[in-house]
Motif scaffolding. Structure first.
Motif, PDB file in Angstrom:
ATOM      1  N   ALA A 177      58.567  33.953  73.198  1.00  0.00           N
ATOM      2  CA  ALA A 177      58.917  35.545  73.284  1.00  0.00           C
ATOM      3  C   ALA A 177      58.458  36.066  71.453  1.00  0.00           C
ATOM      4  O   ALA A 177      57.951  36.924  71.428  1.00  0.00           O
ATOM      5  N   ILE A 178      59.362  34.957  71.205  1.00  0.00           N
ATOM      6  CA  ILE A 178      59.368  35.119  69.438  1.00  0.00           C
ATOM      7  C   ILE A 178      58.016  35.095  68.775  1.00  0.00           C
ATOM      8  O   ILE A 178      57.429  35.366  67.580  1.00  0.00           O
ATOM      9  N   ILE A 179      57.398  34.022  69.567  1.00  0.00           N
ATOM     10  CA  ILE A 179      55.901  33.580  68.983  1.00  0.00           C
ATOM     11  C   ILE A 179      54.875  34.817  68.993  1.00  0.00           C
ATOM     12  O   ILE A 179      54.323  35.262  68.440  1.00  0.00           O
ATOM     13  N   GLU A 180      54.997  35.262  70.407  1.00  0.00           N
ATOM     14  CA  GLU A 180      53.862  35.937  71.313  1.00  0.00           C
ATOM     15  C   GLU A 180      53.952  37.638  70.291  1.00  0.00           C
ATOM     16  O   GLU A 180      53.388  38.360  69.870  1.00  0.00           O
ATOM     17  N   PHE A 181      55.070  37.936  69.332  1.00  0.00           N
ATOM     18  CA  PHE A 181      55.925  39.244  69.588  1.00  0.00           C
ATOM     19  C   PHE A 181      55.514  39.209  67.754  1.00  0.00           C
ATOM     20  O   PHE A 181      54.447  39.876  67.126  1.00  0.00           O
TER      21      PHE A 181
END
Length: 472
Positions: A177-181
């Motif tokens: 989720a961090i990478i996608e954000f």
């Protein structure tokens, strides 16, 4: 899967011709070396960029094929051998993305090489505090909410730099989720995955950051795979980082005389993990299970497992980790690290034909634990504070360098700005970075480390209980 090892084959074939050396290195295939015979034998393969051996900085033959196999193994767009360790990879990836004066969002419990890269690149770091993992008693991953807060405050940031998994094998449930954000904001994610070269083995090991879409990932093959010390990999997987810039800075930060033994060992390590079969993994996990079960029966010993099956933590009731480390060393067992609470073991990623002496190890651990009965009780009392999720240093690296500095007792450093980086080693995570303020929590933690006998690297005079600060 393939058993091909192009670099290994090239150096072996070259040496089989019994070549006569009128080139560097000066030991002339070991002929002039005064090293013990066991070490001297390896020098026959310590070569230079000769016909048939290719060139790391402009590969066209064996090294190119080996790096192509590496990319295929890890599922990257492009992969590189590193002969100057993950440090060189961390330096290269940050310089490839960031320019002087730009903001970079950085996980605060990063390795010291990340902070050195930030300093050399003359960027402005924005530190994101990690979450405390009570099970492993270590600073683990950063929360998605903290990354969101950092990007909201510094939307112009040129990169997010993360460490995954941490030294203790603790992963992150929010990494994807961090990478996608970050990608939604077109910010590349650079990951120091020094302790994750073996994650390609698949479940039950955590997934690599590459699987979650990280743009650049650097791994220390020498930490968990059978590669020589200083052997690492760099992988490019995303579209937000220019490959030519990474390649440029790898030429800058890596030796122009790369070690062929290290490159051969990287080639061999790649083949090792690429061919790590389901049967191999099942055998490793079975041996691991019986080993853990056996040492759990040792009185007073606590065994803690983390997300990574290769990592194991040992604790002894009412004793400190450095006490346990000393007792184990007296029994001939050398662990990866100690902290105030525990010691860390890195298990071998073995295959069925590897005979690791687990029964003898269990006996020695029992002997060490029993010997600790005579030691003074020392229940560690350190507990993490509650740092702000997002912080910036009081002074830049350049401002620190230009400032007058003074030495003060570390007990009087609270509220003062540190003039130096102080790093308990291992794990190599700075306790304080130049330009940061000393807090009550940091001084207490330093006191705990010193009381426990930890090794502190950096510019200090702790033998006199002094640290360097800016008279601000």
């Amino acid at each position: 899967m393939t058993q091909r090892r192009p670099v290994v084959d090239a150096v072996v074939q070259f040496q089989s011709r019994r070549p006569i050396s009128f080139h560097v290195p000066g030991h002339k295939h070991g002929l002039l070396s005064g090293l013990p015979q066991e070490l001297k034998a390896a020098l026959a393969y310590d070569m230079t960029e000769l016909e048939g051996l290719d060139d790391l900085h402009a590969p066209k033959a064996a090294i190119k094929e080996a790096e192509d196999l590496l990319a295929n193994t890890y599922g990257s767009k492009k992969s590189y051998f590193l002969v100057n360790g993950t440090t060189a990879g961390n330096l290269a990836m940050i310089h490839a993305v960031c320019r002087e004066g730009e903001h970079v969002i950085v996980q605060r419990n990063s390795h010291k090489s990340i902070f050195h890269a930030l300093e050399l690149a003359h960027v402005k770091p924005v530190y994101v505090a990690p979450e405390w993992d009570e099970a492993s008693k270590s600073a683990a991953a950063v929360a998605l909410s903290s990354i969101v807060a950092a990007i909201d405050e510094y939307p112009e940031a040129k990169a997010v730099v993360l460490t995954y998994p941490n030294y203790y094998g603790v992963g992150s449930s929010e990494l994807k989720a961090i990478i996608e954000f970050c990608h939604e904001h077109e910010i590349p994610v650079l990951v120091d995955e020094a302790h994750g070269a073996h994650l390609a083995a698949g479940e039950p090991f955590p997934a690599s950051a590459l699987a979650y879409g990280a743009d650049v990932v650097v791994q220390s093959a020498h930490k968990t795979l059978p590669a020589m010390t200083m052997g690492s990999y760099l992988h490019i997987a995303g579209e937000l980082v220019e490959e030519r810039m990474v390649r440029k800075y790898l030429r800058v930060f890596q030796s122009s005389s790369p070690s062929y033994p290290i490159m051969a060992s990287l080639d061999d390590a790649r083949a090792y993990i690429q061919n790590y079969s389901v049967h191999d993994k099942r055998d490793f996990l079975e041996k691991r299970f019986y080993f853990i079960s056996s040492i759990r029966r040792i009185p007073s010993l606590e065994v803690v497992e983390t997300d990574d099956p290769l990592k194991l933590l040992l604790r002894v009731d009412n004793r400190g980790g450095f006490q346990l480390k000393g007792a184990l060393e007296q029994a001939g067992i050398y662990v990866e690290l100690a902290d105030p609470f525990q010691v860390l073991l890195i298990l071998p990623l073995s295959k069925p034909w590897h005979a690791y002496p687990y029964a003898e190890i269990r006996s020695r651990i029992k002997e060490a634990v029993q010997s600790m009965r005579l030691l003074e009780k020392l229940a560690p009392s350190f507990r993490p504070g509650h740092p702000k999720p997002v912080t910036v240093p009081e002074l830049s690296f350049e401002e620190v360098d230009l400032s007058v500095q003074e030495w003060v007792p570390y007990t009087r450093a609270i509220g003062r700005i540190s003039a130096a980086m102080l790093t308990p080693y291992p794990p190599g995570v700075p306790l304080v970075v130049a330009g940061e303020k000393w807090t009550v929590e940091k001084v207490e933690e330093l006191s705990d480390y010193l009381g426990a006998g930890a090794e502190i690297q950096g510019d200090h005079r702790l033998s006199e209980k002094l640290v360097s600060v800016i008279p601000w």
